[in-house]
Design a protein around this motif. Structure first.
Motif, mmCIF file in Angstrom:
data_model
loop_
_atom_site.group_PDB
_atom_site.id
_atom_site.type_symbol
_atom_site.label_atom_id
_atom_site.label_comp_id
_atom_site.label_asym_id
_atom_site.label_seq_id
_atom_site.Cartn_x
_atom_site.Cartn_y
_atom_site.Cartn_z
ATOM 1 N N GLY A 60 0.806 -1.208 0.000
ATOM 2 C CA GLY A 60 0.000 0.000 0.000
ATOM 3 C C GLY A 60 0.841 1.261 0.000
ATOM 4 O O GLY A 60 0.522 2.246 -0.684
ATOM 5 N N LEU A 61 1.941 1.222 0.753
ATOM 6 C CA LEU A 61 2.829 2.385 0.769
ATOM 7 C C LEU A 61 3.491 2.599 -0.583
ATOM 8 O O LEU A 61 3.680 3.745 -1.025
ATOM 9 C CB LEU A 61 3.895 2.209 1.860
ATOM 10 C CG LEU A 61 3.373 2.263 3.305
ATOM 11 C CD1 LEU A 61 4.485 1.929 4.281
ATOM 12 C CD2 LEU A 61 2.778 3.628 3.606
ATOM 13 N N GLY A 64 3.429 6.208 -5.680
ATOM 14 C CA GLY A 64 3.377 6.292 -7.131
ATOM 15 C C GLY A 64 3.580 5.011 -7.904
ATOM 16 O O GLY A 64 3.547 5.028 -9.144
ATOM 17 N N ALA A 65 3.792 3.877 -7.226
ATOM 18 C CA ALA A 65 3.967 2.612 -7.945
ATOM 19 C C ALA A 65 2.657 2.218 -8.627
ATOM 20 O O ALA A 65 1.582 2.305 -8.033
ATOM 21 C CB ALA A 65 4.413 1.516 -6.994
ATOM 22 N N ARG A 70 -3.681 -9.756 -6.899
ATOM 23 C CA ARG A 70 -4.401 -9.112 -5.794
ATOM 24 C C ARG A 70 -3.628 -7.906 -5.270
ATOM 25 O O ARG A 70 -4.213 -6.882 -4.933
ATOM 26 C CB ARG A 70 -4.616 -10.119 -4.663
ATOM 27 C CG ARG A 70 -5.677 -11.157 -4.944
ATOM 28 C CD ARG A 70 -6.168 -11.809 -3.669
ATOM 29 N NE ARG A 70 -5.061 -12.397 -2.911
ATOM 30 C CZ ARG A 70 -4.643 -13.638 -3.045
ATOM 31 N NH1 ARG A 70 -5.223 -14.426 -3.941
ATOM 32 N NH2 ARG A 70 -3.662 -14.100 -2.320
ATOM 33 N N ALA A 71 -2.293 -8.054 -5.198
ATOM 34 C CA ALA A 71 -1.485 -6.931 -4.718
ATOM 35 C C ALA A 71 -1.593 -5.744 -5.664
ATOM 36 O O ALA A 71 -1.615 -4.586 -5.233
ATOM 37 C CB ALA A 71 -0.033 -7.360 -4.570
ATOM 38 N N GLY A 72 -1.657 -6.001 -6.970
ATOM 39 C CA GLY A 72 -1.758 -4.913 -7.936
ATOM 40 C C GLY A 72 -3.077 -4.178 -7.866
ATOM 41 O O GLY A 72 -3.173 -3.025 -8.308
ATOM 42 N N ASP A 90 -7.051 2.743 0.249
ATOM 43 C CA ASP A 90 -7.573 1.531 0.882
ATOM 44 C C ASP A 90 -6.479 0.775 1.610
ATOM 45 O O ASP A 90 -6.701 0.215 2.684
ATOM 46 C CB ASP A 90 -8.214 0.617 -0.169
ATOM 47 C CG ASP A 90 -9.501 1.212 -0.718
ATOM 48 O OD1 ASP A 90 -10.066 2.075 -0.033
ATOM 49 O OD2 ASP A 90 -9.903 0.827 -1.831
ATOM 50 N N ALA A 91 -5.268 0.738 1.020
ATOM 51 C CA ALA A 91 -4.171 0.024 1.657
ATOM 52 C C ALA A 91 -3.793 0.666 2.970
ATOM 53 O O ALA A 91 -3.491 -0.010 3.954
ATOM 54 C CB ALA A 91 -2.961 -0.015 0.722
ATOM 55 N N LEU A 92 -3.792 2.018 3.025
ATOM 56 C CA LEU A 92 -3.442 2.699 4.267
ATOM 57 C C LEU A 92 -4.510 2.488 5.331
ATOM 58 O O LEU A 92 -4.213 2.341 6.515
ATOM 59 C CB LEU A 92 -3.258 4.197 4.003
ATOM 60 C CG LEU A 92 -2.012 4.581 3.195
ATOM 61 C CD1 LEU A 92 -2.032 6.066 2.901
ATOM 62 C CD2 LEU A 92 -0.749 4.198 3.948
#
Length: 659
Positions: free
Chosen positions: A111-112, A117-118, A197-199, A205-207
């Motif tokens: 998420g970070l 920007g990734a 799933r990671a992509g 949402d990740a934070l």
């Protein structure tokens, strides 16, 4: 991105060490099975003990070389193939779960990366690069270890029941390349879904949900889970009377499909069953049990990953153990139902002529001594050495229950053959068909099928030929067993003693039929134990490593959770109890599902094997089955408590404030 992937693996060595170990052991098992199989394929045997037969129906017509003694490595080859299948399944199963767990444990980090920007594509490439880096190193390590171990395995396998010959290592490049390639493919497939799933993780949402799992699984996973479950139900429906030798493959592949289906649906199934098992646990333990239940339910993906290895080995191993035990029970019942006489005489090969001594013993009414003869079926595009017996139908039907399902056994004269129902099914033979054969004296002929008989493999071979035909093609062969029917009014016990005295010095032995049946049953169970060790030994070892590995990975990633609990007032003893009940709860869920699969498959197998038999004994190897469950529980609890104790010893509540 490859540079970043390599650096990420180095930074998370404790996390990816589990993936490395799991994949290296998997490639080692696959490589060992492949190199040993290559050695069995390369074995040719002595040229003087073989025969070259023509295969006119092959396209194009060709020849085949067949060992006449039957002392080849085909038995070991079959077992190794099954070992490869089971090991490959366990490898795919564990690696996919391990990589998915490793990626899910880094959700905050992913998420970070998205926040700075990734792109989703870059995240996917990074995760796949990590998997590729670990897979290359682990696959090469496993292949090297397999090559070093192969000579030892072949030395142990040589001159055994499965391979009564001397096996030498063959060229390792092709089998090891297959093993390494399989390792790479398995690793990339296992990481592919996790990378996808990671992509899809969004930065915000990740934070917000970095330490939480998604509340539900996707529709694609549910769809595949339901489809695989439907396929498993179809295989269950195929386990029915008349399946024949296909029962054993079904007993192996059906649990595999059920395990795959339940693993795909595990984030739904595990919490539901976990709630049921947690009811008595919460009542008994209160706080620690409630926390354990909440952890299992709130983290369904993690719980499913922890339960997966235990579910796999308990279901597959339990089904195989129960299947082989029930198969031995059915074989014992088949022997009892087929044999009609109270006395059996066993004789070594190439023993002196016993016919006159046995028939000359007062009190003997009928003596059924079949003449063993080898024949090679060449009517298809393969050449198979078959064991046949030459009999007198009028005599054999008095001592054995030889039931003709089609045709007439009384027509077994001249150039004819009677075959079992199973052989007829495999070869698609019918009464009146011609079977091209080559006898071991190198003469060829065509035999007409006059009868299809009920299967009774432990007493009757797959092929019966007339006694005159057997003597013609195997003039020096003599019966190795005789079924003796006493005359009316003669005591079988007294006749057994008389036969022993009459046969003294010949190497033959007369025993009561019940004693012979018991010895045959014990021999079958002993052979089954050897098969279980070869089939399930490597897979069980790998599963044990996978269980400990997965739980260690899970516990090592919970340091922040544990020290936060300390900050809230929980004592180390309370946290350890929580971990104890949590691992016990996951084990109970996994073993419950494995038990349901084992019982379902076992009961269907028993029904399929015992139809038509009377008073089939029921032998359940409770010791083996309970040992499988106990080992899973001990490994799960130990692998969860050990890292927890280490984390709690080195952590203080103030560590919760550290990033």
């Amino acid at each position: 991105m490859l540079f970043l992937s390599r650096q990420t693996v180095r930074r998370h060595l404790s996390l990816y060490a589990g993936s490395f170990v799991a994949l290296a052991v998997g490639v080692f098992l696959l490589g060992l099975a492949a190199t040993a199989t290559a050695a069995t394929i390369a074995y040719r045997g002595p040229a003087a003990d073989s025969i070259v037969v023509k295969l006119p129906n092959a396209d194009p017509p060709t020849t085949a070389r067949v060992l006449l003694s039957g002392e080849d490595a085909s038995g070991l080859q079959v077992v190794l193939s099954m070992v490869g299948v089971i090991s490959g399944f366990i490898t795919i199963f564990v690696i996919a779960s391990t990589f998915a767990f490793a990626v899910a444990s880094r959700r905050r980090e992913v998420g970070l990366l998205r926040l700075i920007g990734a792109t989703p594509r870059q995240v996917k490439r990074m995760v796949l690069g990590e998997a590729l880096f670990v897979a290359i190193v682990a696959s090469v390590a496993g292949a090297v270890l397999a090559q070093l171990t192969t000579p030892l395995v072949l030395a142990k396998a040589s001159y055994t029941e499965l391979a009564p010959v001397k096996l030498e290592p063959a060229s390792p490049w092709v089998p090891l390349a297959i093993a390494v390639g399989a390792g790479l493919v398995v690793a990339m497939l296992g990481a592919r879904s996790a990378a996808r799933r990671a992509g899809r993780v969004g930065a915000v949402d990740a934070l917000r949900e970095a330490s939480l799992e998604p509340p539900q699984i996707g529709p694609v996973r549910i769809t595949f889970g339901v489809l695989v479950l439907a396929g498993a139900i179809v295989l269950l429906a195929l386990i029915r009377p008349g399946t024949g030798e296909a029962v054993m493959p079904l007993a192996m592949f059906t649990p595999m499909l059920l395990v795959v289906a339940l693993t795909l649906l595990a984030p739904i199934v595990v919490p539901l069953i976990g709630r049921l098992w947690a009811l008595p646990l919460v009542t008994w333990t209160r706080v620690s049990g409630r926390l354990a239940r909440s952890n299992v339910i709130a983290a369904p993906r993690r719980s499913a990953s922890l339960a997966a290895p235990m579910l796999g080995i308990s279901a597959i191993a339990g089904s195989m153990v129960l299947t082989l035990s029930f198969a031995a029970d059915a074989s014992v019942a088949t022997i009892r139902d087929t044999l009609r006489v109270p006395i059996v005489v066993t004789a070594p090969e190439n023993s002196p002529q016993l016919s006159e001594r046995i028939l000359g013993t007062p009190g003997v009414a009928v003596a059924d001594g079949a003449i063993p003869v080898g024949l090679i079926r060449t009517d298809r595009d393969t050449a198979d050495l078959e064991e046949a017996e030459g009999i007198d139908p009028a005599v054999a039907t008095q001592t054995r229950a030889i039931t003709a399902l089609k045709g007439d056994l009384g027509k077994l004269t001249g150039k004819t053959v009677a075959i079992s129902k199973e052989a007829a099914g495999f070869g698609n033979y019918r009464v009146g068909d011609k079977i091209s054969v080559t006898f071991t004296d190198r003469s060829s002929d065509q035999l007409e099928v006059v009868a299809v008989l009920k299967d009774a493999a432990e007493i009757n071979p797959s092929f019966f030929v007339p006694a005159e035909l057997a003597r013609q093609h195997a003039p020096g062969a003599g019966p190795t067993r005789w079924f003796i029917q006493p005359a009316e009014g003669v005591d079988p016990t007294a006749l057994t003693r008389a036969l022993d005295e009459r046969l003294a010095g010949t190497g033959a032995d007369a025993v009561p039929a019940a004693e012979w049946q018991q010895a045959e049953g014990e021999g079958l169970r002993k052979g089954n134990q050897l098969g279980l060790i070869l089939l399930l030994g490597p897979a069980a070892l790998y599963s044990a490593i996978a269980i400990a590995n997965t739980l260690l990975m899970g516990s090592l990633q919970r340091r922040h959770e544990f020290v936060t609990s300390r900050l809230l007032g929980a004592t180390p003893a309370q946290i350890r109890r929580m971990v104890l009940w949590e691992s016990s709860l996951v084990s109970a869920v996994a073993l419950s599902l494995g038990t349901v699969i084992t019982i379902t498959v076992g009961l269907l197998i028993r029904h399929a094997m015992s139809v038509g038999l009377t008073d089939v004994p029921v032998t359940v190897p409770w010791g083996t089955l309970l040992s499988i469950g106990a080992v899973c529980v001990v490994l799960a609890i130990g692998a969860a408590l050990l890292p927890t104790a280490v984390i709690l010893r080195d952590s203080q509540p103030s560590a919760a404030l550290q990033p």
